[in-house]
Design an enzyme around this catalytic site. Structure first.
Site, PDB file in Angstrom:
ATOM      1  N   ASP A  18       0.885  -1.222   0.101  1.00  0.00           N
ATOM      2  CA  ASP A  18      -0.120  -0.008  -0.053  1.00  0.00           C
ATOM      3  C   ASP A  18       0.994   1.184  -0.147  1.00  0.00           C
ATOM      4  O   ASP A  18       1.654   1.320   0.830  1.00  0.00           O
ATOM      5  CB  ASP A  18      -0.879   0.041   1.201  1.00  0.00           C
ATOM      6  CG  ASP A  18      -1.827   1.058   1.580  1.00  0.00           C
ATOM      7  OD1 ASP A  18      -2.219   1.766   0.092  1.00  0.00           O
ATOM      8  OD2 ASP A  18      -2.675   1.160   2.349  1.00  0.00           O
ATOM      9  N   ASP A 112      -2.919   2.115  -6.026  1.00  0.00           N
ATOM     10  CA  ASP A 112      -1.908   2.099  -5.014  1.00  0.00           C
ATOM     11  C   ASP A 112      -1.648   1.169  -4.163  1.00  0.00           C
ATOM     12  O   ASP A 112      -1.210   1.288  -3.246  1.00  0.00           O
ATOM     13  CB  ASP A 112      -1.977   3.597  -4.400  1.00  0.00           C
ATOM     14  CG  ASP A 112      -3.229   3.714  -3.604  1.00  0.00           C
ATOM     15  OD1 ASP A 112      -4.228   3.281  -3.686  1.00  0.00           O
ATOM     16  OD2 ASP A 112      -2.888   4.502  -2.434  1.00  0.00           O
ATOM     17  N   GLU A 113      -2.614   0.048  -4.588  1.00  0.00           N
ATOM     18  CA  GLU A 113      -2.785  -0.902  -3.472  1.00  0.00           C
ATOM     19  C   GLU A 113      -2.659  -2.344  -4.247  1.00  0.00           C
ATOM     20  O   GLU A 113      -3.548  -2.546  -5.142  1.00  0.00           O
ATOM     21  CB  GLU A 113      -3.902  -0.811  -2.879  1.00  0.00           C
ATOM     22  CG  GLU A 113      -4.038  -0.622  -1.290  1.00  0.00           C
ATOM     23  CD  GLU A 113      -5.368  -0.684  -0.502  1.00  0.00           C
ATOM     24  OE1 GLU A 113      -5.822  -1.715  -0.084  1.00  0.00           O
ATOM     25  OE2 GLU A 113      -6.079   0.154  -1.213  1.00  0.00           O
TER      26      GLU A 113
END
Lengths: 374, 367
Positions: A18, A112-113
């Site tokens: 993350d 983003d993860e």
């Protein structure tokens, strides 16, 4: 529920990566003037919402999805920056390129993860902890941004662990630690437990993972219905969901149940506006655009209707999304009875990503049109 | 509401206003036009919530004031098919409107005018005027290069840039770029970049019918408004950042070819016949004093042309999508065209030799 993944003898190794305050960090990276200052990515207008907040801003209680007006009130020094999704997507592609060196089992959750299943340890690093460390180091080197990682034997624990030492940290939950780790978790941290459910749990004297674990299945079923099975397993540190590579998301939506039924047109419209913002923000984060807008209405007698409309082109802005939603709603007015739930979904998704370059082998066979490098 | 108007006076503004109305609508009322009568002034409005167009017509005699909305498409079709020179009488009653002309009579449904939405606009921050002909040239010379339904939504429109008193428009779909600059300065103080959506560009261009007449432009943070004697046009702007077009302009093009625009255009048109229908690729071979153009298709057929040009230098072979070259040669009007190249992987610059307000950049195709 999910299938057991075969006759696996050793536990899986799952990493949840993350990025730290992703959008805001990218902006601070690219604009030195923003470094060290509270930054919110999003529109500063009256109707804007914060899409991401830097850690400096979070200290003031600024959170993503917060109306920009509220954020500004909490933190008067807050600097608003317009989101640059093309840049975020490019960075996302960079970090995915790093992931792919270690495994093909990558399940992106947003730009983003992502979950990575590194059970195979393709590069013979030796441990998942080592892989996570290498990945984070490589991300920092390639993008100048920090990421946090959670490492464990399933997705549920990996995801919670990645939050544990944020920012720029990682946390391992080993199989033998799993149960104790879950037992110590506040009930609120379980996925899907929002403020409402947490309140309900508190009323039942359930505050931690240990409290949840002490509950019988019947009891859970009685109070939490569909979520019972998930809670039963999760409170025992069990989550068999596989890491699904290239998960194709079919729809993006949001809905809300209201404490008081909505009946008045103005109230309904206002509520729908807020939901549209949330949906739009999720779509932006996911990097998708959709052509079909679906409105969901659940009345106070629990009867539920959905009404959808497809546009010729993907919904281009939050305003269009809200307008279509409002139009769908308008067609139902006046409502036969109060609405307890309102939801909006965007489907028929397509990626906002620039077209993929053709694979190397095919490239020679077809003419390739040059693209501008902007 | 009640009034009489000649078919011919109504048809022109009605056609333009109805052009804004989309066939597929999210709200039923959006397929209607709004008619408002005040004395002898009739206004017609069409909108799709992104673009709004108001047309104004002077009636020979005042009618009975009122406002209502009627289905746009049907009204256009009725007016069009009535004989030229006829008068049309509108008469509203009981939620319907009757349209009478000669021995024809139509009763159309209406929706209340107060439900007709208007495009939200912002406070204008920039204001200037130019000749309709000038604006038309800007749009005609660049509009073709706008992207269409691109996921990079900010390319589905046209950049309007005000910089140091100079007005410039730019359009690109990522493969080619068109840019046109107004030769005379416009009178605005601050610099500004806005993106007018594709539909707004196309609808605005339709209004520019009198080259010498003025058109007033007001720009706000999220809308553009253009006003002529007979129309007020409002469009929302695309909320996004247009790519830095300056970066795309080739700087190192050292191979400069000058040829006849019509000869090149005809040669490209002919070779295009045997180019691959899907990719439209043609090969350009540059040698001293000539450009050879070759096209092949999957059926192994071949077209070859040799066009005399002014060129001295190293030979070069480069591929292009012939449609992109033809689009440019189609909007230029000068006798000669200059093509500047550097290598097979770098973009080409196309310009007229006589005027320098328009610049085109085309990325090559690897064949």
């Amino acid at each position: 529920m999910h299938q057991e993944p075969g006759d696996r003898t050793s536990p899986r190794k799952i990493i949840h990566i993350d990025m730290d305050a992703f959008f805001a960090s990218v902006e601070q990276r690219d604009n030195p003037e923003l470094r060290g200052r509270p930054v919110a990515v999003g529109g500063s207008s009256a109707r804007g919402v914060v899409a991401a907040a830097s850690y400096e801003a979070r200290q003031f209680g600024v959170r993503s999805a917060m109306p920009s007006v509220t954020a500004k009130r909490r933190c008067p020094a807050l600097v608003f920056v317009k989101p640059r999704f093309e840049v975020y997507r490019a960075v996302s592609q960079q970090i995915h390129a790093i992931f792919r060196r270690y495994t093909d089992l990558i399940e992106p959750l947003s730009l983003d993860e992502a979950y990575l299943d590194v059970s195979e340890d393709r590069l013979k690093v030796g441990s998942a902890t080592g892989i996570a460390l290498q990945i984070r180091r490589q991300i920092l080197e390639d993008t100048g941004l920090t990421a946090s990682a959670g490492i464990s034997y399933n997705k549920f624990l990996a995801k919670i662990a990645s939050d544990q030492n944020k920012p720029n940290g990682q946390c391992v939950v080993r199989p033998e630690q799993g149960e104790a780790f879950v037992a110590a978790l506040p009930a609120r941290r379980f996925y899907g437990v929002g403020p409402k459910t947490a309140e309900k749990m508190a009323g039942l004297d359930i505050h931690s993972g240990a409290d949840l674990r002490a509950c019988e299945m019947d009891f859970l079923q009685q109070h939490f219905g569909k979520s019972a099975e998930y809670l039963y397993r999760a409170s025992r540190g069990i989550d068999h969901r596989p890491v699904k590579p290239d998960r194709v998301r079919k729809s993006i939506g949001a809905e809300r149940t209201y404490s008081e039924d909505l009946e008045e047109e103005a109230k309904l419209r206002e509520a729908l506006e807020a939901i549209a913002s949330t949906v739009w923000e999720r779509a932006e984060k996911h990097g998708s655009r959709g052509r079909t807008v679906t409105l969901k209405l659940k009345f106070n007698d629990f009867r539920q209707i959905t009404r959808a409309r497809s546009l010729e082109q993907p919904v281009a802005s939050c305003n269009v999304l809200a307008e279509v939603g409002q139009a769908l709603l308008a067609a139902q007015l006046p409502l036969p009875r109060g609405a307890r739930l309102l939801g909006l979904t965007l489907s028929g998704l397509e990626s906002v990503k620039a077209e993929k370059a053709p694979a190397a082998g095919i490239a020679e066979a077809h003419p390739r049109q040059g693209q501008f490098a902007f | 509401m009640k009034f009489v108007i000649s078919r011919d006076a109504l048809l022109k503004p009605l056609n333009l206003v109805a052009g804004v109305v989309e066939r597929r609508q999210t709200l039923p009322i959006l397929s209607n036009v709004l008619l408002v009568l005040e004395g002898d002034r009739l206004s017609l409005t069409g909108t799709d919530l992104e673009v709004e167009l108001v047309g104004r017509v002077q009636l020979p005699a005042p009618g009975v004031d009122g406002e209502l909305t009627v289905p746009a498409r049907k009204l256009v079709d009725i007016c069009k098919s009535l004989p030229e020179g006829n008068d049309i009488e509108f008469n509203a009653e009981d939620g319907k409107v009757t349209v009478k002309s000669g021995r024809s009579r139509f009763t159309l449904s209406t929706l209340p005018a107060r439900e007709f939405p208007s495009v939200d606009d912002s406070i204008g921050t920039h204001q200037f005027a130019l000749k309709q002909g000038q604006l038309r040239r800007l749009i005609d010379r660049t509009g073709f290069a706008m992207a269409q339904q691109d996921v990079r939504y900010y390319l589905n429109g046209m950049l309007w840039e005000l910089k140091e008193g100079r007005m410039r428009v730019v359009a690109t779909d990522g493969h080619r770029l068109a840019m046109c600059t107004l030769p005379s300065d416009v009178d605005t103080q601050e610099d500004l970049q806005v993106i007018l959506p594709r539909k707004g560009v196309l609808e605005l261009a339709r209004l520019l019918m009198e080259d010498e007449a003025d058109i007033g432009i007001v720009l706000g943070s999220n809308h553009l408004r253009a006003t002529t004697a007979d129309f007020t046009f409002t469009s929302k702007l695309v909320d996004g950042k247009f790519p830095d077009y300056e970066r795309v302009l080739p700087r190192a093009a050292d191979k400069c070819v000058i040829g006849s625009r019509t000869e090149l255009r005809q040669a490209f048109t002919r070779t295009a016949i045997l180019s691959n229908e899907k990719y439209r690729g043609v090969r350009l071979k540059l040698v001293n004093d000539a450009m050879e153009i070759v096209a092949n298709n999957p059926e192994q057929e071949q077209a070859e042309e040799s066009v005399p040009v002014d060129y001295q230098g190293d030979s070069l072979e480069i591929g292009f999508n012939v449609s992109y070259l033809l689009d440019v040669l189609g909007v230029l009007s000068g006798e000669k065209v200059r093509l500047s190249l550097s290598d097979p992987n770098s973009s080409a610059l196309l310009e007229e030799t006589e005027t320098d307000d328009s610049v085109y950049v085309v990325m090559p195709m690897r064949l």
